[in-house]
Design a protein around this motif. Structure first.
Motif, PDB file in Angstrom:
ATOM      1  N   LEU A 226      46.492  45.445  60.883  1.00 44.17           N
ATOM      2  CA  LEU A 226      47.871  45.851  60.648  1.00 44.17           C
ATOM      3  C   LEU A 226      48.314  46.812  61.749  1.00 44.17           C
ATOM      4  N   ASP A 227      49.594  46.745  62.120  1.00 38.11           N
ATOM      5  CA  ASP A 227      50.108  47.702  63.102  1.00 38.11           C
ATOM      6  C   ASP A 227      50.361  49.030  62.384  1.00 38.11           C
ATOM      7  N   GLY A 228      49.278  49.772  62.170  1.00 36.75           N
ATOM      8  CA  GLY A 228      49.322  50.985  61.358  1.00 36.75           C
ATOM      9  C   GLY A 228      50.247  52.046  61.929  1.00 36.75           C
ATOM     10  N   ILE A 229      51.006  52.685  61.050  1.00 37.81           N
ATOM     11  CA  ILE A 229      51.926  53.737  61.479  1.00 37.81           C
ATOM     12  C   ILE A 229      51.145  54.951  61.985  1.00 37.81           C
ATOM     13  N   THR A 230      50.168  55.420  61.205  1.00 36.35           N
ATOM     14  CA  THR A 230      49.384  56.582  61.620  1.00 36.35           C
ATOM     15  C   THR A 230      48.527  56.243  62.834  1.00 36.35           C
ATOM     16  N   ARG A 231      47.997  55.038  62.869  1.00 35.44           N
ATOM     17  CA  ARG A 231      47.246  54.578  64.045  1.00 35.44           C
ATOM     18  C   ARG A 231      48.082  54.740  65.311  1.00 35.44           C
ATOM     19  N   GLY A 232      49.304  54.237  65.271  1.00 31.63           N
ATOM     20  CA  GLY A 232      50.180  54.328  66.423  1.00 31.63           C
ATOM     21  C   GLY A 232      50.542  55.755  66.781  1.00 31.63           C
ATOM     22  N   LEU A 233      50.757  56.586  65.760  1.00 32.47           N
ATOM     23  CA  LEU A 233      51.118  57.978  66.010  1.00 32.47           C
ATOM     24  C   LEU A 233      49.967  58.746  66.643  1.00 32.47           C
ATOM     25  N   VAL A 234      48.735  58.470  66.201  1.00 33.91           N
ATOM     26  CA  VAL A 234      47.577  59.148  66.790  1.00 33.91           C
ATOM     27  C   VAL A 234      47.432  58.758  68.256  1.00 33.91           C
ATOM     28  N   LEU A 235      47.639  57.496  68.575  1.00 32.29           N
ATOM     29  CA  LEU A 235      47.605  57.078  69.976  1.00 32.29           C
ATOM     30  C   LEU A 235      48.686  57.798  70.777  1.00 32.29           C
ATOM     31  N   GLU A 236      49.871  57.941  70.196  1.00 33.05           N
ATOM     32  CA  GLU A 236      50.976  58.608  70.891  1.00 33.05           C
ATOM     33  C   GLU A 236      50.676  60.081  71.143  1.00 33.05           C
TER      34      GLU A 236
END
Length: 310
Positions: A226-236
């Motif tokens: 899944l394109d995880g929201i928290t996953r993406g935020l941690v990368l950012e």
């Protein structure tokens, strides 16, 4: 009631027994909340959903969550039947009705295709508008979530090819993840680590997975999760802080030799991993995990501080 373990281990709250639940715009006490046995979600797992976190009276990263929900609905040819602005008003009206104006609240927002005239998969037998259910709960992670070292177990259940059932879709059909969760629980672990069809690490059954190696963080390519929201935020936040962060294939060999490991999710944020398949990755929370927890919390605070509500 048996509580979940790992990142979903929460503090029980007696107020949830009578919390109001929104079913198609109507507020119903929890004991009376129900949907039809002909509902598409109950009958076939036909729908999409989001888990939302309330922080300081605001729903964190709501725009990202609603974008993902509506993208998923469009992908399965389902009209939500409610504009995003109206959905936001409905969410906050329910929080107000329950007096949930602070922290420690988690929301499950679910949209199914609606009621079917008969038990059959063809969407053309749907005879009602979509069913929209919003379940808010007083639900905070246990205090030790930030430091307790999780146990993961690599299961035989794989994240499949997108032409079978696309793992990017946050659908109600979660049996793939449930069977993985069962196998991990039977092995005494908190959560399952799942591989992709090629044997590379994909994700966990309900959170996303990262490793730390040589001052860099790595997570999967994203092709089978899944394109995880928290996953993406941690990368950012990592990249903004000058931390090298990559999305690419890596194997269990890389995992077992990692300096640190952690999971990400809406409910618990960033959580450290201690052992995987019985192998000790780290005996205590490492410096990278601690730093990322601080960076993510700062991003969360910034988001809700700048977020108006209807």
């Amino acid at each position: 009631m048996t509580n979940a373990t790992g990142t979903h281990h929460f503090v029980p709250d007696p107020r949830n027994a009578e919390v109001l639940i929104d079913i198609n715009g109507e507020h119903v006490p929890r004991p009376q909340a129900s949907v039809s046995v002909f509902d598409s979600g109950f009958m076939l797992g036909d729908g999409v959903w989001e888990g939302l976190r309330v922080h300081q009276g605001r729903i964190a990263f709501l725009d990202r969550h609603l974008d993902r929900l509506y993208r998923g609905a469009k992908a399965i040819a389902m009209d939500v039947g409610l504009a995003k602005e109206a959905m936001e008003r409905r969410l906050y009206a329910l929080l107000d009705a329950n007096g949930m104006g602070g922290d420690g609240v988690h929301i499950r927002l679910m949209v199914t295709r609606g009621i079917r005239s008969t038990p059959y998969q063809d969407p053309r037998v749907v005879i009602s508008p979509p069913t929209i259910v919003i379940i808010p709960e007083w639900k905070a992670p246990v205090p030790e979530t930030a430091t307790r070292m999780l146990k993961l177990f690599t299961v035989h259940v794989r994240r499949g090819y997108p032409d079978v059932q696309d793992p990017k879709l946050n659908s109600h059909s979660k049996l793939n993840c449930i069977t993985a969760c069962i196998q991990a629980a039977e092995a005494g672990a908190d959560e399952a680590l799942m591989l992709d069809p090629h044997g590379f690490v994909a994700t966990c059954n309900s959170t996303h997975f990262f490793i730390v190696r040589g001052g860099e963080i790595l997570t999967s390519s994203g092709d089978y999760c899944l394109d995880g929201i928290t996953r993406g935020l941690v990368l950012e936040v990592a990249r903004e802080a000058g931390i090298a962060a990559f999305e690419r294939n890596f194997s269990l060999t890389d995992v077992y030799g990692a300096d640190e490991a952690f999971t990400t999710g809406t409910f618990a944020g960033v959580a450290p991993v201690g052992t995987i398949d019985g192998r000790v990755i780290s005996s205590e929370r490492g410096p990278m995990v601690e730093r990322l927890q601080s960076l993510y919390l700062a991003r969360l605070e910034r988001d809700v501080a700048g977020r108006a509500r209807p």
